[in-house]
Scaffold this active site. Structure first.
Site, PDB file in Angstrom:
ATOM      1  N   GLY A   6       0.810  -1.209   0.000  1.00 42.50           N
ATOM      2  CA  GLY A   6       0.000   0.000   0.000  1.00 42.50           C
ATOM      3  C   GLY A   6       0.839   1.252   0.000  1.00 42.50           C
ATOM      4  CB  THR A   7       1.637   3.836  -1.445  1.00 37.67           C
ATOM      5  OG1 THR A   7       2.472   4.976  -1.306  1.00 37.67           O
ATOM      6  CG2 THR A   7       0.773   3.994  -2.674  1.00 37.67           C
ATOM      7  CB  THR A   8      -1.182   7.719   1.142  1.00 38.53           C
ATOM      8  OG1 THR A   8      -1.850   6.723   1.917  1.00 38.53           O
ATOM      9  CG2 THR A   8      -2.131   8.899   0.933  1.00 38.53           C
TER      10      THR A   8
END
Length: 199
Positions: A6-8
């Site tokens: 994941g990431t943002t």
């Protein structure tokens, strides 16, 4: 067993700039592989993309876009615009929809004017004033929605994107909470910085 990653990444377009921001953590399942990953990749001196999804896929796409941008400059004697590059990337993604690049991408730049767009893995293209991608995007977009206003200045917008990524890092286990990469793109070019958090 599926490995979750994941990431943002977030972006805001204001009158005189586009600001992109992303966390710097690389995760694989329950393991943090690195705390120092660049998730915003310059394509030209005026256009950059953010990475959410398969790292290898985004790197391959970045190389394609860099080559196309150089060819365009050589052929036409002027730089490719952000809007043109976004449409090119949309076409590349759509042509490969049966074996898709596993990506969510933001593309931002300032060639003739500030432009920001979001693309999904199948080439869906939307031009935005602000947007977010990745596993922490629901948290980040809520912060941006609350703080965004028409006519906001560059520093205010920069503070907002940093706060959005920081908030996502507190609530999304796959988003890093230690550091944010920020890329400011104006008529004068790009400026990158990394902002670290103590808490």
């Amino acid at each position: 067993m599926e490995k979750k990653t994941g990431t943002t990444t977030v972006g805001i377009k204001v009158k005189d700039a586009v600001i992109l921001a992303a966390d710097t953590q690389a995760s694989l399942g329950n393991m943090v592989e690195s705390l120092n990953i660049r998730k915003i990749l310059p394509i030209t001196d005026r256009i950059a993309i953010t990475t959410a999804g398969s790292v290898g896929d985004v790197q391959a796409l970045a190389r394609m876009l860099e080559a196309q941008a150089r060819y365009y400059q050589f052929t036409w004697g002027r730089p490719m615009t952000t809007k043109a590059m976004a449409h090119l990337l949309s076409n590349i993604l759509n042509e490969n929809k049966w074996f898709p690049y596993m990506v969510q991408i933001l593309i931002g730049g300032y060639v003739d004017e500030p432009e920001l767009a979001s693309l999904d893995a199948l080439g869906g293209l939307v031009f935005e004033r602000y947007t977010a991608t990745g596993s922490g995007s629901p948290f980040a977009i809520a912060v941006i929605e609350d703080g965004y206003s028409e006519g906001m200045g560059i520093e205010e917008a920069k503070d907002l994107v940093v706060r959005a990524v920081k908030t996502a890092g507190k609530r999304d286990v796959y988003t890093g909470s230690k550091k944010v990469q920020v890329l400011l793109i104006t008529r004068d070019g790009m400026k990158e910085e990394f902002i670290e958090f103590r808490d």
